[in-house]
Write an enzyme that holds these catalytic residues in place. Structure first.
Site, short mmCIF file in Angstrom:
data_model
loop_
_atom_site.label_atom_id
_atom_site.label_comp_id
_atom_site.label_asym_id
_atom_site.label_seq_id
_atom_site.Cartn_x
_atom_site.Cartn_y
_atom_site.Cartn_z
N ASN A 155 25.30 34.71 43.10
CA ASN A 155 23.85 34.40 43.14
C ASN A 155 23.58 33.23 42.00
O ASN A 155 23.57 33.64 41.07
CB ASN A 155 22.94 35.53 42.60
CG ASN A 155 21.64 35.43 42.50
OD1 ASN A 155 20.99 34.33 42.91
ND2 ASN A 155 20.79 36.22 41.66
N TRP A 156 23.27 31.99 42.66
CA TRP A 156 23.06 30.91 41.86
C TRP A 156 21.90 30.99 41.08
O TRP A 156 21.78 30.02 40.07
CB TRP A 156 23.49 29.76 42.59
CG TRP A 156 24.97 29.16 42.68
CD1 TRP A 156 25.96 29.94 42.34
CD2 TRP A 156 25.69 28.15 43.30
NE1 TRP A 156 27.18 29.72 42.78
CE2 TRP A 156 26.82 28.36 43.42
CE3 TRP A 156 25.02 27.12 44.01
CZ2 TRP A 156 27.77 27.57 44.05
CZ3 TRP A 156 25.88 26.08 44.51
CH2 TRP A 156 27.21 26.39 44.72
N LYS A 157 20.94 31.37 41.30
CA LYS A 157 19.71 31.26 40.66
C LYS A 157 19.21 29.99 40.67
O LYS A 157 19.33 29.19 41.73
CB LYS A 157 19.51 32.08 39.39
CG LYS A 157 20.12 33.41 39.45
CD LYS A 157 20.04 34.08 38.25
CE LYS A 157 20.73 35.56 38.34
NZ LYS A 157 20.56 36.34 37.25
N HIS A 217 15.35 40.94 44.21
CA HIS A 217 15.99 40.89 43.13
C HIS A 217 14.91 41.06 41.69
O HIS A 217 13.92 40.72 41.78
CB HIS A 217 16.62 39.48 42.96
CG HIS A 217 17.35 39.24 41.73
ND1 HIS A 217 16.96 38.92 40.38
CD2 HIS A 217 19.00 39.07 41.61
CE1 HIS A 217 18.11 38.95 39.47
NE2 HIS A 217 19.10 38.83 40.19
N GLU A 248 14.55 39.57 39.05
CA GLU A 248 13.71 38.46 38.66
C GLU A 248 12.63 38.24 39.48
O GLU A 248 11.16 37.64 39.16
CB GLU A 248 14.74 37.24 38.61
CG GLU A 248 15.58 37.30 37.29
CD GLU A 248 17.00 36.79 37.33
OE1 GLU A 248 17.25 35.83 38.34
OE2 GLU A 248 18.06 37.23 36.60
N GLU A 301 21.65 46.57 40.25
CA GLU A 301 21.93 45.74 39.27
C GLU A 301 20.91 46.10 38.18
O GLU A 301 19.47 46.08 38.07
CB GLU A 301 21.33 44.17 39.60
CG GLU A 301 22.18 43.63 40.74
CD GLU A 301 22.06 42.29 40.67
OE1 GLU A 301 23.03 41.46 40.40
OE2 GLU A 301 20.83 41.47 40.89
N ILE A 331 21.41 42.24 33.26
CA ILE A 331 21.44 40.87 33.99
C ILE A 331 21.37 39.87 32.85
O ILE A 331 20.50 39.78 32.09
CB ILE A 331 20.30 41.11 34.92
CG1 ILE A 331 20.59 41.92 36.21
CG2 ILE A 331 20.31 39.38 35.63
CD1 ILE A 331 19.52 42.06 37.24
N GLY A 332 22.28 39.05 32.84
CA GLY A 332 22.37 37.81 32.18
C GLY A 332 22.45 38.04 30.57
O GLY A 332 22.33 37.37 29.62
N SER A 383 26.18 40.96 34.56
CA SER A 383 27.12 40.45 33.72
C SER A 383 28.67 40.75 34.09
O SER A 383 29.56 40.92 33.46
CB SER A 383 26.77 40.92 32.26
OG SER A 383 25.65 40.40 31.63
P1 PGA Z 1 24.52 37.80 35.86
O1 PGA Z 1 23.45 38.05 37.08
O2 PGA Z 1 25.95 38.22 36.48
O3 PGA Z 1 24.54 36.45 35.19
O4 PGA Z 1 24.08 39.01 34.90
C1 PGA Z 1 23.51 38.92 37.97
C2 PGA Z 1 22.52 38.81 38.95
O5 PGA Z 1 21.17 38.65 38.37
O6 PGA Z 1 22.45 38.80 40.24
#
Ligand code: PGA
Length: 254
Positions: A9-11, A94, A96, A166, A171-172, A212
Site C-alpha cells: 500500500n503505497w499511500k 483503511h 487512514e 491492521e 501503522i507507520g 509496520s
Molecule cells: P505500514 O503501513 O507498513 O507503514 O505500517 C501499513 C498500512 O497502513 O497499510
C-alpha cells in the site's frame, strides 16, 4: 492451502516516473519466480504507468480507494468501472480513510457492494486504536467493523474478499503486533466468518496482517495459522524490501 498475498500500500507516495523506476528495479528481483501473489496499490495517477511496466511481470495491481457510485456529479471521485480497467483489487476502509476522511462503516459497506458488482476484489481493512485495546475492546470494535462492513455480503462472494487486520497503533509507528496478538485477532476474524457464514467460506478468505510489517518481523507473523499474507506500507516502497518479505512468505509451509 491458501496462497500468500503480499500487498504493498503505497499511500500518498510516488509519481508516475518513480513508479516506473520501482517496476524496472523490481523486474530482475522476480527471478527465481515468487510463489506468493504480489500486489501493488499505487496512487491512482500511477496506475497506467504501473500497468504498462507490469506487462512484463506477474504482479497484481490494486487501488487505494473507490467511490461507490457508477457515474454522476461527484467531483474528484473514481467509480469501480473506471478502476476495473487497471486493477483487480481495491483497499476499502483503511484506518487512514476512516480517521482522516471520516469514512463510516455504512459507506465502506456500500463500497464493498459496488466493487463486487464490477467483479473487483475488496480488501477490507479493520483494526483497533491503542485506547480501544487498552480498554479490552479490540474484538468488539473489529466485530462491529465486520458486521457493518460486510452487511448483505453473501457466502458466494467471500472467495473474492480479503480482510486486512491492521492495529492502528502499529501503522507507520515501527511497533508491530506480536505474533500472538496478531494470531489472536486473526483467529477472532476467522471464527466470526465461520459463525456468520460457514467454515469452508471462512477458509476461502485470505487474512492479511498490516502495521509496520518488514522483513525483520515477517517470519513469525506469517507462521501463524490464520495469517495469509501482509498489507505493507513503508516497506513496500522499496522493491528489495518488498521482495524480501515475499521470499520469507515463500519459505513458509503451512
Ligand atoms: P505500514 O503501513 O507498513 O507503514 O505500517 C501499513 C498500512 O497502513 O497499510
Amino acid at each position: 492451502m491458501k496462497r500468500f498475498l503480499i500487498a504493498g500500500n503505497w499511500k500518498l507516495n510516488k509519481t508516475a516516473k518513480e513508479t516506473n523506476l520501482f517496476f524496472t528495479t523490481l523486474q530482475p528481483l522476480l527471478s527465481p519466480a515468487i510463489q506468493s501473489e504480489l500486489l501493488i496499490c499505487p496512487p491512482f495517477t500511477s496506475l497506467p504507468t504501473a500497468a504498462k511496466a507490469n506487462e512484463r511481470m506477474n504482479v497484481s495491481l490494486g487501488a487505494q480507494n473507490v467511490y461507490p457510485k457508477s457515474s454522476g456529479a461527484f467531483t474528484g471521485e473514481i467509480a469501480p468501472a473506471m478502476l476495473r480497467e487497471w486493477v483487480s483489487y481495491v483497499l476499502v476502509g483503511h484506518s487512514e480513510r476512516r480517521t482522516l476522511f471520516h469514512e463510516t462503516n455504512a459507506l465502506i459497506n456500500e463500497k464493498i457492494h459496488a466493487l463486487f458488482k464490477e467483479s473487483l476484489k475488496p480488501i477490507l481493512c479493520v483494526g483497533e486504536t491503542l485506547e480501544e485495546r487498552k480498554q479490552d475492546r479490540a474484538c468488539s470494535v473489529i466485530g462491529d467493523e465486520l458486521e457493518q462492513g460486510l452487511k448483505g455480503v453473501t457466502k458466494e462472494q467471500l472467495p473474492q474478499l480479503t480482510i486486512a487486520y491492521e492495529p492502528i497503533w502499529a501503522i507507520g509507528t515501527g511497533e508491530t503486533a506480536t505474533p500472538e496478538i496478531a494470531e489472536m485477532m486473526h483467529a477472532f476474524i476467522y471464527d466470526w466468518l465461520v459463525q456468520h457464514f460457514d467454515a469452508p467460506s471462512a477458509e476461502a478468505v485470505r487474512l492479511l496482517y498490516g502495521g509496520s510489517l518488514k522483513s525483520s518481523n515477517a517470519k513469525p507473523l506469517f507462521q501463524q495459522r490464520h495469517i495469509d499474507g501482509g498489507l505493507i506500507g513503508g516497506a513496500s516502497l522499496e522493491p528489495r524490501s518488498f521482495i524480501e518479505i515475499a521470499r520469507i512468505a515463500d519459505q513458509i509451509q503451512k
